[in-house]
Enzyme design. Structure first.
Site, PDB file in Angstrom:
ATOM      1  N   SER A 209       8.011   0.350 -31.740  1.00  0.00           N
ATOM      2  CA  SER A 209       7.182  -0.823 -31.965  1.00  0.00           C
ATOM      3  C   SER A 209       7.871  -1.792 -32.910  1.00  0.00           C
ATOM      4  O   SER A 209       8.784  -1.412 -33.642  1.00  0.00           O
ATOM      5  CB  SER A 209       5.846  -0.374 -32.559  1.00  0.00           C
ATOM      6  OG  SER A 209       4.867  -1.358 -32.368  1.00  0.00           O
ATOM      7  N   ARG A 284       0.588  -4.910 -29.912  1.00  0.00           N
ATOM      8  CA  ARG A 284       0.749  -5.812 -31.049  1.00  0.00           C
ATOM      9  C   ARG A 284       0.954  -7.272 -30.654  1.00  0.00           C
ATOM     10  O   ARG A 284       0.277  -8.166 -31.168  1.00  0.00           O
ATOM     11  CB  ARG A 284       1.962  -5.352 -31.857  1.00  0.00           C
ATOM     12  CG  ARG A 284       2.236  -6.163 -33.109  1.00  0.00           C
ATOM     13  CD  ARG A 284       3.637  -5.857 -33.667  1.00  0.00           C
ATOM     14  NE  ARG A 284       3.909  -4.437 -33.747  1.00  0.00           N
ATOM     15  CZ  ARG A 284       3.582  -3.662 -34.767  1.00  0.00           C
ATOM     16  NH1 ARG A 284       2.997  -4.185 -35.822  1.00  0.00           N
ATOM     17  NH2 ARG A 284       3.845  -2.370 -34.742  1.00  0.00           N
ATOM     18  N   TYR A 325       3.875   1.364 -43.919  1.00  0.00           N
ATOM     19  CA  TYR A 325       5.158   0.915 -43.363  1.00  0.00           C
ATOM     20  C   TYR A 325       5.922  -0.029 -44.280  1.00  0.00           C
ATOM     21  O   TYR A 325       6.974  -0.536 -43.876  1.00  0.00           O
ATOM     22  CB  TYR A 325       4.953   0.124 -42.054  1.00  0.00           C
ATOM     23  CG  TYR A 325       4.145   0.768 -40.968  1.00  0.00           C
ATOM     24  CD1 TYR A 325       4.427   2.053 -40.507  1.00  0.00           C
ATOM     25  CD2 TYR A 325       3.119   0.055 -40.354  1.00  0.00           C
ATOM     26  CE1 TYR A 325       3.695   2.607 -39.481  1.00  0.00           C
ATOM     27  CE2 TYR A 325       2.379   0.611 -39.315  1.00  0.00           C
ATOM     28  CZ  TYR A 325       2.669   1.889 -38.881  1.00  0.00           C
ATOM     29  OH  TYR A 325       1.944   2.431 -37.862  1.00  0.00           O
ATOM     30  N   CYS A 355      -8.830   3.662 -55.126  1.00  0.00           N
ATOM     31  CA  CYS A 355      -8.339   4.448 -56.258  1.00  0.00           C
ATOM     32  C   CYS A 355      -6.971   5.048 -55.964  1.00  0.00           C
ATOM     33  O   CYS A 355      -6.810   6.273 -55.934  1.00  0.00           O
ATOM     34  CB  CYS A 355      -9.346   5.529 -56.595  1.00  0.00           C
ATOM     35  SG  CYS A 355     -10.897   4.781 -57.086  1.00  0.00           S
ATOM     36  N   GLU A 356      -6.014   4.188 -55.723  1.00  0.00           N
ATOM     37  CA  GLU A 356      -4.632   4.578 -55.469  1.00  0.00           C
ATOM     38  C   GLU A 356      -3.766   3.448 -55.984  1.00  0.00           C
ATOM     39  O   GLU A 356      -4.024   2.282 -55.661  1.00  0.00           O
ATOM     40  CB  GLU A 356      -4.333   4.654 -53.960  1.00  0.00           C
ATOM     41  CG  GLU A 356      -5.124   5.636 -53.169  1.00  0.00           C
ATOM     42  CD  GLU A 356      -4.474   7.001 -53.120  1.00  0.00           C
ATOM     43  OE1 GLU A 356      -3.240   7.086 -53.295  1.00  0.00           O
ATOM     44  OE2 GLU A 356      -5.214   7.972 -52.940  1.00  0.00           O
ATOM     45  N   TYR A 385      -3.356  -3.428 -35.390  1.00  0.00           N
ATOM     46  CA  TYR A 385      -3.224  -2.220 -36.220  1.00  0.00           C
ATOM     47  C   TYR A 385      -3.791  -2.368 -37.630  1.00  0.00           C
ATOM     48  O   TYR A 385      -3.382  -1.647 -38.527  1.00  0.00           O
ATOM     49  CB  TYR A 385      -1.756  -1.767 -36.266  1.00  0.00           C
ATOM     50  CG  TYR A 385      -1.198  -1.465 -34.895  1.00  0.00           C
ATOM     51  CD1 TYR A 385      -1.665  -0.370 -34.175  1.00  0.00           C
ATOM     52  CD2 TYR A 385      -0.243  -2.281 -34.302  1.00  0.00           C
ATOM     53  CE1 TYR A 385      -1.180  -0.094 -32.909  1.00  0.00           C
ATOM     54  CE2 TYR A 385       0.253  -2.013 -33.036  1.00  0.00           C
ATOM     55  CZ  TYR A 385      -0.227  -0.912 -32.349  1.00  0.00           C
ATOM     56  OH  TYR A 385       0.266  -0.645 -31.086  1.00  0.00           O
TER      57      TYR A 385
HETATM   58  C1  LIG Z   1       1.553   2.029 -29.102  1.00  0.00           C
HETATM   59  C2  LIG Z   1       2.079   2.039 -27.743  1.00  0.00           C
HETATM   60  C3  LIG Z   1       2.257   0.837 -27.065  1.00  0.00           C
HETATM   61  C4  LIG Z   1       2.019  -0.511 -27.692  1.00  0.00           C
HETATM   62  O1  LIG Z   1       2.943  -0.731 -28.712  1.00  0.00           O
HETATM   63  P1  LIG Z   1       3.024  -2.174 -29.399  1.00  0.00           P
HETATM   64  O2  LIG Z   1       4.110  -2.018 -30.381  1.00  0.00           O
HETATM   65  O3  LIG Z   1       1.713  -2.431 -30.032  1.00  0.00           O
HETATM   66  O4  LIG Z   1       3.348  -3.149 -28.338  1.00  0.00           O
HETATM   67  C5  LIG Z   1       2.695   0.894 -25.760  1.00  0.00           C
HETATM   68  N1  LIG Z   1       2.953   2.080 -25.154  1.00  0.00           N
HETATM   69  C6  LIG Z   1       2.807   3.255 -25.803  1.00  0.00           C
HETATM   70  C7  LIG Z   1       3.097   4.509 -25.084  1.00  0.00           C
HETATM   71  C8  LIG Z   1       2.363   3.284 -27.108  1.00  0.00           C
HETATM   72  O5  LIG Z   1       2.228   4.449 -27.742  1.00  0.00           O
END
Ligand SMILES: *Cc1c(COP(=O)(O)O)cnc(C)c1O
Length: 427
Positions: A209, A284, A325, A355-356, A385
């Site tokens: 991703s 995303r 991340y 509380c972190e 996300y």
């Molecule tokens: C999470 C995921 C996506 C989407 O990923 P993005 O980075 O949000 O585009 C597509 N295919 C699979 C198998 C995933 O696990």
């Protein structure tokens, strides 16, 4: 489509965002009024932007070989409203769990438009009605056999490519919990083909991703030969290839411009076999820029010679991406969006109420120097996300989701209440 008054941040905000008399407006709605009406923290989405991204991708996929399709990876923004928008635009829905399948089904998406993946599906999940089931392991094949599940399947392949914005979002390397290694795919296909009711339709890969460079999307080069050898092994041409999602988006002014899913699809289809259906499944890139989060600043601590802490009324419960991340973001104050964020003289850290010490929204942020309690903080590009990874840490109810469009705002997900949470306690 304006972006007026946002300067170099315009490309990080929803296309309808603009600054009018110092106020940030999105979808024809004043963000300050939205905060007053719905409370904060609040997820606000530009509905037209969500729809346009889905329609653009669906339009391009329609020009591909028969069976070509875009899927929305619903885990990026798992709401009934979004599943309906994506499906209405012509996309299928990629689900990774029974819960996501339920969200898409509640949106009225027909089973044949649903695709289910996941590296450890339960028996109940394997029995769900779907158009395509993505098989991830040999143990799963045993379960399919035992359950007598009939399904059209793709095999998830681990292509041995390392790509992605962070170790935790890389999924395509050899050392991965996802998929079946290339050298065992033919064996997997042979085994699946022998199961009654199971038809192997194609292969699937998803390498990670937040991929920003074109060079990272070489997965097709790896997958074409695999597709050929697997077709030979099972004595039948596999006609579908899913190249996954993972298209990245810019989060800060320093990030490179992104290639949209529709552009990616167009580029791939320009040089694509006529008899092979192409599937792409972004999450995303279809939703990140369309959404912002509104928080109210509650406490400002200026620690002389150290830094300034700006605390908001949410944090890691509504956006875990910074702690998880090391994600970076850009910010505005919605009530004085025309005042430039200063590169901080003494660093400004935006934190939450949890509380972190790791409850950090931004380690270093550019905000007007006199940021004070009552200011409305806007975080750009939180459409992916953030809602989906929200938690109830510290028994903080999750924020509402509001869609804005043409001056109207509607609640897509109502704000959770403490009563909602207490309802589960049985003691
Ligand atoms: C999470 C995921 C996506 C989407 O990923 P993005 O980075 O949000 O585009 C597509 N295919 C699979 C198998 C995933 O696990």
């Amino acid at each position: 489509m304006t972006g007026a008054g946002l300067g170099e941040l315009a490309r990080l905000f929803p296309p309808s965002a603009e600054v009018i008399d110092g106020h940030l407006w999105i979808g024809g709605c004043d963000a300050n009024e939205l905060a007053g009406r719905f409370g904060t923290p609040l997820y606000v989405y530009d509905e037209d932007a969500l729809r346009a991204g889905c329609e653009d991708l669906a339009d391009v996929m329609r020009t591909g070989p028969p069976g070509s399709r875009g899927l929305f990876a619903v885990k990026a923004f798992p709401t009934v409203a979004m599943a309906r928008i994506a499906s209405g635009a012509g996309l299928g829905i990629l689900c990774s769990t029974g819960g996501e399948h339920a969200v898409a089904s509640a949106a009225g998406v027909p089973a044949e438009d649903l695709v289910l993946h996941g590296n450890n599906k339960s028996e109940d999940e394997l029995r769900l009605p779907v158009g395509r089931l993505i098989v991830d392991s040999f143990d799963e094949m045993d379960r399919l056999e035992r359950l007598g599940v009939a399904a059209d399947v793709w095999i998830r392949v681990t292509p041995g490519l390392e790509a992605g914005g962070h170790e935790f979002v890389r999924t395509g390397g050899v050392d991965s919990k996802f998929g079946i290694p290339i050298r065992r795919v033919a064996e997997a296909a042979t085994r699946l083909s022998a199961l009654r009711g199971v038809t192997v339709r194609g292969l699937h890969a998803h390498i990670g991703s937040q991929l920003l460079g074109e060079e990272e999307r070489r997965v097709e080069d790896v997958m074409f030969p695999v597709l050929r050898s697997v077709s030979e092994a099972v004595g039948e041409r596999l006609g579908e290839l899913d190249l996954g999602g993972g298209m990245g988006v810019p989060y800060t002014r320093d990030d490179p411009e992104a290639v949209s899913p529709a552009e990616t699809a167009r580029r791939l289809l320009a040089d694509w076999p006529e008899d092979l259906a192409m599937i792409l499944e972004p999450g995303r890139a279809l939703v990140a820029r369309a959404g912002v989060t509104l928080h109210t600043v509650g406490t400002v601590k200026r620690i002389e010679g150290v830094r300034t802490y700006v605390a908001v009324d949410g944090g890691m419960s509504d956006n875990i991406r910074t702690p998880l991340y090391g994600a970076r973001y850009e910010f505005l104050l919605a009530g004085r969006a025309d005042e430039p964020g200063n590169a901080p003289l003494s660093p400004v850290r935006i934190v939450g109420k949890h509380c972190e010490s790791g409850d950090i929204v931004a380690s270093e942020a550019r905000l007007p120097g006199d940021v004070h309690p009552g200011d409305l903080l806007v975080t750009a590009a939180t459409g992916a996300y953030c809602y989906s990874m929200a938690s109830n840490y510290n028994v903080v109810p999750r924020p509402a989701v509001v869609l804005v469009r043409g001056g109207e705002a509607r609640v897509a997900v109502r704000r959770e209440t403490v009563d909602d949470l207490l309802r589960l306690q049985e003691a």
